[in-house]
Design a protein around this motif. Structure first.
Motif, PDB file in Angstrom:
ATOM      1  N   TYR A  40     -48.330  55.140 -27.532  1.00 50.86           N
ATOM      2  CA  TYR A  40     -46.115  54.638 -26.814  1.00 50.86           C
ATOM      3  C   TYR A  40     -46.426  53.855 -26.198  1.00 50.86           C
ATOM      4  N   ARG A  41     -46.973  53.286 -25.147  1.00 52.87           N
ATOM      5  CA  ARG A  41     -47.377  51.980 -24.112  1.00 52.87           C
ATOM      6  C   ARG A  41     -47.396  50.895 -25.225  1.00 52.87           C
ATOM      7  N   GLU A  42     -47.758  50.769 -26.733  1.00 57.17           N
ATOM      8  CA  GLU A  42     -47.821  49.475 -27.247  1.00 57.17           C
ATOM      9  C   GLU A  42     -47.090  48.941 -28.209  1.00 57.17           C
ATOM     10  N   ALA A  43     -46.094  49.976 -27.900  1.00 59.41           N
ATOM     11  CA  ALA A  43     -45.220  49.952 -28.905  1.00 59.41           C
ATOM     12  C   ALA A  43     -43.787  48.688 -27.762  1.00 59.41           C
ATOM     13  N   ARG A  44     -43.960  47.360 -28.726  1.00 63.47           N
ATOM     14  CA  ARG A  44     -42.394  46.773 -28.631  1.00 63.47           C
ATOM     15  C   ARG A  44     -41.234  47.931 -28.020  1.00 63.47           C
ATOM     16  N   ASN A  45     -40.206  48.284 -28.935  1.00 61.11           N
ATOM     17  CA  ASN A  45     -39.158  48.825 -28.785  1.00 61.11           C
ATOM     18  C   ASN A  45     -39.612  50.720 -28.489  1.00 61.11           C
ATOM     19  N   TYR A  49     -39.179  52.871 -31.541  1.00 58.13           N
ATOM     20  CA  TYR A  49     -40.613  54.021 -31.754  1.00 58.13           C
ATOM     21  C   TYR A  49     -40.569  55.724 -31.903  1.00 58.13           C
ATOM     22  N   ILE A  50     -40.310  56.008 -30.367  1.00 55.41           N
ATOM     23  CA  ILE A  50     -39.832  57.697 -30.039  1.00 55.41           C
ATOM     24  C   ILE A  50     -39.385  58.096 -31.012  1.00 55.41           C
ATOM     25  N   LYS A  51     -37.991  56.946 -31.233  1.00 56.14           N
ATOM     26  CA  LYS A  51     -37.441  57.839 -32.213  1.00 56.14           C
ATOM     27  C   LYS A  51     -38.053  58.264 -33.865  1.00 56.14           C
ATOM     28  N   ASN A  52     -38.839  57.191 -34.081  1.00 59.80           N
ATOM     29  CA  ASN A  52     -38.964  56.844 -35.731  1.00 59.80           C
ATOM     30  C   ASN A  52     -40.374  58.418 -35.822  1.00 59.80           C
ATOM     31  N   VAL A  53     -40.896  58.188 -34.493  1.00 58.09           N
ATOM     32  CA  VAL A  53     -42.206  58.879 -33.905  1.00 58.09           C
ATOM     33  C   VAL A  53     -41.088  60.661 -34.273  1.00 58.09           C
ATOM     34  N   ARG A  54     -40.338  61.562 -33.836  1.00 56.13           N
ATOM     35  CA  ARG A  54     -39.490  62.419 -33.681  1.00 56.13           C
ATOM     36  C   ARG A  54     -39.403  62.744 -34.857  1.00 56.13           C
ATOM     37  N   ASN A 146     -44.559  62.540 -25.733  1.00 56.79           N
ATOM     38  CA  ASN A 146     -43.622  61.519 -25.589  1.00 56.79           C
ATOM     39  C   ASN A 146     -42.792  62.122 -26.210  1.00 56.79           C
ATOM     40  N   ILE A 147     -42.273  62.758 -26.735  1.00 54.28           N
ATOM     41  CA  ILE A 147     -41.495  62.959 -27.358  1.00 54.28           C
ATOM     42  C   ILE A 147     -40.943  64.041 -26.945  1.00 54.28           C
ATOM     43  N   ASN A 148     -41.495  65.281 -26.555  1.00 52.56           N
ATOM     44  CA  ASN A 148     -40.831  65.746 -25.410  1.00 52.56           C
ATOM     45  C   ASN A 148     -40.587  65.987 -23.360  1.00 52.56           C
ATOM     46  N   ARG A 149     -41.974  64.817 -23.504  1.00 55.93           N
ATOM     47  CA  ARG A 149     -41.330  64.136 -22.107  1.00 55.93           C
ATOM     48  C   ARG A 149     -39.775  63.671 -22.153  1.00 55.93           C
ATOM     49  N   LEU A 150     -39.692  62.393 -22.974  1.00 53.34           N
ATOM     50  CA  LEU A 150     -38.820  61.812 -23.400  1.00 53.34           C
ATOM     51  C   LEU A 150     -36.926  63.186 -23.381  1.00 53.34           C
ATOM     52  N   LYS A 151     -38.083  63.786 -23.299  1.00 50.92           N
ATOM     53  CA  LYS A 151     -36.610  64.575 -23.771  1.00 50.92           C
ATOM     54  C   LYS A 151     -35.899  64.450 -22.678  1.00 50.92           C
ATOM     55  N   LYS A 152     -35.962  64.791 -21.264  1.00 54.48           N
ATOM     56  CA  LYS A 152     -35.535  64.578 -20.352  1.00 54.48           C
ATOM     57  C   LYS A 152     -34.156  64.012 -19.908  1.00 54.48           C
TER      58      LYS A 152
END
Length: 152
Positions: A40-45, A49-54, A146-152
């Protein structure tokens, strides 16, 4: 390179800890669906990125490739290790790779000593080499956390 029957990854992200167990027979198919995963930390946007992974997790039903998997609050880390310990005990005749987050490795040193045997290879997450099957599999859990962490 040694082929393992099961791959177990334990990772940590802020206040969450999680694990997944993957059988060798599911690896090829899982990796074909997650080849664009990175840290996740390597993603520019990061938000894109997290939306695409989700979306990949939902569309490809990635959790179906886990024999077991769980994400909990870090305070509940004992339940994670109990699950992993029970799995290892039940599969004592199998060759297992166990990768543990560097921050959690020392905290569970005694646990690792208890379960460590000839059929278990225990590695810190930092020991995984980039562009290997093991590294790519660890990214699946990393992104799930990261998906779960960023849900909040």
């Amino acid at each position: 390179m040694k082929e393992f029957d099961y791959y177990i990854f334990i990772d940590f992200s802020e206040n969450l800890i999680g694990y997944n167990i993957i059988h060798k027979g599911k690896i090829k198919e899982l990796l074909s669906k997650t080849k664009k995963f990175r840290h996740y930390r390597e993603a520019r946007n990061k938000s894109l990125y997290i939306k695409n992974v989700r979306n990949t997790f939902k569309k490809e039903k990635l959790q179906q490739y886990f024999i077991k998997g769980k994400i909990r609050n870090i305070r509940d880390n004992i339940s994670i290790f109990m699950d992993v310990g029970e799995f290892i005990k039940k599969h004592s005749n199998c060759i297992i790779l166990l990768s543990i987050d560097d921050k959690q490795y020392s905290a569970f040193g005694k646990f690792i000593e208890i379960i460590d045997g000839d059929n278990i290879k225990v590695l810190k997450e930092s020991q995984l080499k980039r562009r290997t099957v093991e590294y790519s599999l660890s990214l699946v859990l990393d992104n799930w956390l990261n998906i779960n962490r960023l849900k909040k």
